[in-house]
Scaffold this motif. Structure first.
Motif, short mmCIF file in Angstrom:
data_model
loop_
_atom_site.label_atom_id
_atom_site.label_comp_id
_atom_site.label_asym_id
_atom_site.label_seq_id
_atom_site.Cartn_x
_atom_site.Cartn_y
_atom_site.Cartn_z
N PRO A 37 120.62 10.30 29.76
CA PRO A 37 122.19 10.10 29.43
C PRO A 37 122.15 10.19 27.90
CG PRO A 37 121.20 7.87 29.94
CD PRO A 37 120.01 8.85 30.27
N VAL A 38 121.36 10.21 27.17
CA VAL A 38 121.72 10.31 25.69
C VAL A 38 121.65 11.96 25.35
CG1 VAL A 38 120.51 10.06 23.29
CG2 VAL A 38 120.51 8.27 24.88
N ALA A 39 120.64 12.62 26.11
CA ALA A 39 120.85 14.09 25.81
C ALA A 39 122.22 14.67 26.66
CB ALA A 39 119.76 14.55 26.87
N ARG A 40 122.53 14.17 27.70
CA ARG A 40 123.86 14.60 28.26
C ARG A 40 125.09 14.29 27.34
NH1 ARG A 40 123.94 15.85 33.73
NH2 ARG A 40 121.91 15.32 34.97
N ARG A 41 125.02 13.07 26.68
CA ARG A 41 126.25 12.61 25.86
C ARG A 41 126.28 13.56 24.46
NH1 ARG A 41 124.97 7.45 27.69
NH2 ARG A 41 124.38 6.93 25.70
N ALA A 42 124.91 13.53 24.09
CA ALA A 42 124.82 14.39 22.84
C ALA A 42 125.45 15.85 22.82
CB ALA A 42 123.34 14.49 22.23
N VAL A 43 124.89 16.44 23.87
CA VAL A 43 125.41 17.94 24.19
C VAL A 43 126.92 17.79 24.21
CG1 VAL A 43 125.65 19.82 25.67
CG2 VAL A 43 123.36 18.75 25.15
N ARG A 44 127.56 16.83 24.91
CA ARG A 44 128.95 16.84 25.44
C ARG A 44 129.53 16.36 23.81
NH1 ARG A 44 130.39 11.70 28.39
NH2 ARG A 44 130.83 10.78 26.44
N TYR A 45 129.12 15.69 23.04
CA TYR A 45 129.84 15.84 21.49
C TYR A 45 129.55 16.97 20.71
CZ TYR A 45 130.75 10.81 21.68
OH TYR A 45 131.06 9.48 22.33
N GLN A 65 112.10 17.27 30.37
CA GLN A 65 113.38 16.98 31.18
C GLN A 65 114.77 17.22 30.45
OE1 GLN A 65 110.89 14.73 31.02
NE2 GLN A 65 110.32 13.88 33.10
N ASP A 66 114.58 16.71 29.15
CA ASP A 66 115.83 17.02 28.42
C ASP A 66 115.76 18.26 27.58
OD1 ASP A 66 116.76 14.49 28.56
OD2 ASP A 66 116.02 13.52 26.98
N LEU A 67 114.38 18.80 27.25
CA LEU A 67 114.31 20.26 27.01
C LEU A 67 114.76 21.17 27.80
CD1 LEU A 67 112.86 21.79 24.43
CD2 LEU A 67 110.83 22.03 25.87
N ALA A 68 114.32 21.22 29.20
CA ALA A 68 115.01 22.09 30.01
C ALA A 68 116.42 21.90 30.12
CB ALA A 68 114.43 21.72 31.42
N PHE A 69 117.21 20.73 30.03
CA PHE A 69 118.75 20.50 30.15
C PHE A 69 119.15 21.32 28.96
CE2 PHE A 69 122.11 18.16 28.33
CZ PHE A 69 123.11 18.21 29.63
N LEU A 70 118.66 21.19 27.71
CA LEU A 70 119.15 22.02 26.72
C LEU A 70 119.05 23.60 26.92
CD1 LEU A 70 117.44 20.00 23.66
CD2 LEU A 70 119.92 19.79 24.48
N ALA A 71 117.97 24.06 27.25
CA ALA A 71 117.70 25.35 27.64
C ALA A 71 118.72 25.80 28.72
CB ALA A 71 116.38 25.79 27.92
N GLU A 72 119.04 24.95 29.65
CA GLU A 72 119.91 25.24 30.72
C GLU A 72 121.21 25.43 30.07
OE1 GLU A 72 117.64 23.58 34.64
OE2 GLU A 72 119.26 22.03 33.57
N LEU A 150 122.91 14.44 15.99
CA LEU A 150 121.56 13.82 16.19
C LEU A 150 121.83 12.84 17.42
CD1 LEU A 150 118.80 13.05 15.41
CD2 LEU A 150 119.56 11.48 14.08
N GLY A 151 120.80 12.67 18.56
CA GLY A 151 121.02 11.75 19.43
C GLY A 151 119.87 10.90 19.66
N LEU A 152 119.82 9.69 19.23
CA LEU A 152 118.67 8.86 19.22
C LEU A 152 118.68 7.45 20.04
CD1 LEU A 152 116.45 7.98 17.33
CD2 LEU A 152 118.12 6.88 15.86
N SER A 153 117.49 7.35 20.62
CA SER A 153 117.34 5.77 21.07
C SER A 153 116.01 5.43 20.80
CB SER A 153 117.54 5.93 22.78
OG SER A 153 116.40 7.06 23.19
N MET A 154 116.02 4.15 20.56
CA MET A 154 114.51 3.41 20.41
C MET A 154 114.80 1.93 20.50
SD MET A 154 114.61 3.70 15.98
CE MET A 154 113.07 2.95 16.00
#
Length: 222
Positions: A37-45, A65-72, A150-154
């Motif tokens: 979800p962080v990857a999806r929302r960061a791209v949306r912003y 998984q997120d890397l492929a999403f960014l490339a797509e 920047l999208g971050l989670s920790m």
């Protein structure tokens, strides 16, 4: 399985290299094949400001998984992963989907901060760097180009709790927000994850921010 050689025997965080190498050693994708979800929302912003993508960094890309999403989504995507099996599977996932992307087998503590990206993800990554986590987070912030996101989670913690336990770092939610003073803080949350074996909660924080001055709305009187 033969344990990987530590990148530097003086660094206790290298225990994480062994642990995550075991996790990623199997044939299946440990976290599945869908982006988080962080990857999806960061791209949306980010996309309204740069509709055609741009450059993106997935810092600690795991199995990709997120890397492929960014490339797509049209980004020139770079993933950095410190486990050999994670890097191998990230490359495989890109190849299976016919996507272009760069995967660097590298320790995030050695990341070149002079290379900037329009979008940077650090999802469930920085916390495993122990005492090196704050410096690494600062380096990732420096990797975000002006206007970039920047999208971050920790893992989170409460004030007064130890900032590092073993090889894992924890951050106070309010201190994380303060670190991004001068940025546009777009979204932030403090969540709770439960350890199903111990039935104990663990705080988890997420933040999405743009490397740009905050927008101040002026109120007109009269």
């Amino acid at each position: 399985m033969k344990h990987p050689e530590p990148t530097d025997p003086r660094r206790p965080v290298d225990a994480e290299l062994t642990r995550w190498s075991r996790i990623y050693a199997g044939d299946q994708y440990y976290y599945g094949e869908e982006p988080g979800p962080v990857a999806r929302r960061a791209v949306r912003y980010h996309r309204p400001h740069q509709p055609r993508g741009g450059t993106a960094l997935d810092a600690g890309c795991g199995e990709g998984q997120d890397l492929a999403f960014l490339a797509e989504r049209g980004y020139h995507a770079t993933g950095v992963e410190f486990t050999p099996d994670g890097a191998r599977k990230a490359r495989l996932l890109l190849e299976e989907r016919g996507l272009a992307g760069e995967v660097l087998h590298q320790d995030l503590r050695d990341l070149d901060a002079s290379r900037q990206y329009d979008l940077v993800l650090a999802v469930n990554t920085v916390q495993f760097l122990g005492v090196d986590a704050p410096a690494c987070l600062q380096r990732l912030m420096e990797c975000v180009a002006p206007g970039g996101v920047l999208g971050l989670s920790m893992f989170g913690r409460e004030p007064g709790d130890a900032p590092v336990r073993g090889t894992v770092a924890f951050v106070v939610f309010e201190e994380l927000l303060a670190r991004f003073q001068g940025w546009q803080r777009l979204e932030a949350a403090k969540l709770w994850q439960w350890n199903v074996q111990t039935d104990e909660p663990q705080a988890f924080v997420t933040l999405i921010a743009r490397n740009a001055p905050p927008v101040r709305m002026l109120t007109r009187i009269g």
